[in-house]
Scaffold this active site. Structure first.
Site, PDB file in Angstrom:
ATOM      1  N   ASP A   7      41.136  32.511  45.336  1.00  0.00           N
ATOM      2  CA  ASP A   7      40.732  31.259  46.916  1.00  0.00           C
ATOM      3  C   ASP A   7      41.438  30.610  46.233  1.00  0.00           C
ATOM      4  O   ASP A   7      42.662  30.359  45.009  1.00  0.00           O
ATOM      5  CB  ASP A   7      39.101  30.647  46.132  1.00  0.00           C
ATOM      6  CG  ASP A   7      39.077  29.630  46.105  1.00  0.00           C
ATOM      7  OD1 ASP A   7      39.299  29.510  47.520  1.00  0.00           O
ATOM      8  OD2 ASP A   7      38.833  28.714  45.974  1.00  0.00           O
ATOM      9  N   ASP A   9      42.165  26.433  47.036  1.00  0.00           N
ATOM     10  CA  ASP A   9      41.808  25.413  46.307  1.00  0.00           C
ATOM     11  C   ASP A   9      40.022  24.557  45.259  1.00  0.00           C
ATOM     12  O   ASP A   9      39.200  26.026  45.179  1.00  0.00           O
ATOM     13  CB  ASP A   9      40.583  24.008  47.019  1.00  0.00           C
ATOM     14  CG  ASP A   9      41.585  24.148  48.950  1.00  0.00           C
ATOM     15  OD1 ASP A   9      42.642  24.167  48.308  1.00  0.00           O
ATOM     16  OD2 ASP A   9      41.829  24.121  49.975  1.00  0.00           O
TER      17      ASP A   9
END
Length: 194
Positions: A7, A9
Site C-alpha cells: 500500500d 499512504d
C-alpha cells in the site's frame, strides 16, 4: 520472481485525513525508504497498489499524482531502492469500480502485468483492513503494518481485523516487515541447502 505489493499512504508515507494532495505532502515514514531498498537488494520486486480517490474528488490532478510518485521514486533512488510498478485507483467510494480497495482489481492488474494467474504466495502489505481484503482476494498473503491507520488500533481492534483476514501477520512497520521477509527467505534457502 519474488514480488511484494505495498500500500502507499500509511505504509510507505505518512497518511493524512485530508488526503496527500501534493509532492510536498508526500512524506516518507521513518525507515520505509530504506526498507524498500533492502527488499530490492534481497532480490524482491516491489510494486504499489493505492487508492487515490483525491483524483475523483478534484483534490489533485494526474500531473500532481505523477509528481508525487516521481518524488517517491527519487527519494527511493537516493537509498538504492525503487518501486517497479504503481497501480492506482482514481475512483471515489461511490463509483462502484473493481479497482478500489477492498476490491481486488489493482492486485489483479499487477498479477496480469507480471504474468501471474494469481498473487498466491505474494506478500501484500498495508495499514488497513481494505488493503488486506483486496490483496487476499487476489491470492496474496496478508501483512499488516502498525503505521498509518493501524497505528491508532488498540489490541481488541487489531485482533478483530486479524480475525477478518485469517493468516494476517502483524509488523511494527515496513522496516520490521522487511526484516521478517528477508530473514524468512534466508531461513528457507538455508533449509533447502542443508
Amino acid at each position: 520472481m519474488k514480488l511484494i505489493v505495498l500500500d502507499r499512504d500509511g505504509t510507505l508515507n505518512e497518511d493524512r485525513d485530508d488526503f496527500v494532495k501534493s509532492p510536498d505532502e508526500w512524506l516518507p515514514l521513518p525507515g520505509a525508504l530504506e526498507a524498500v531498498a533492502r527488499l530490492n537488494r534481497a532480490g524482491f520486486t516491489v510494486a504499489v497498489a493505492t487508492n487515490q480517490s483525491g483524483l475523483a474528488r478534484g483534490l489533485f490532478d494526474l500531473a500532481t499524482l505523477d509528481a508525487m510518485h516521481g518524488k517517491m521514486q527519487s527519494l527511493l533512488a537516493a537509498h538504492g531502492g525503487r518501486v517497479d510498478r504503481i497501480a492506482w485507483c482514481p475512483h471515489g467510494p461511490e463509483d462502484g469500480c473493481r479497482c478500489r480497495k477492498p476490491r481486488p482489481g489493482l492486485f489483479e492488474q499487477l498479477a496480469a502485468h507480471y504474468g501471474l494467474a494469481t498473487l498466491a504466495g505474494v506478500p501484500v502489505v498495508g495499514d488497513t483492513l481494505r488493503d488486506l481484503q483486496a490483496g487476499t482476494a487476489a491470492g496474496g498473503e496478508p501483512h499488516l503494518v502498525r503505521t498509518g491507520k493501524a497505528a491508532q488500533m488498540g489490541e481488541a481492534r487489531l485482533a478483530q481485523l486479524c480475525a477478518q483476514v485469517p493468516g494476517t501477520r502483524v509488523h511494527a512497520d515496513l522496516a520490521a516487515f522487511a526484516d521478517w521477509i528477508i530473514a524468512s527467505q534466508g531461513a528457507g534457502s538455508r533449509g533447502a541447502q542443508g
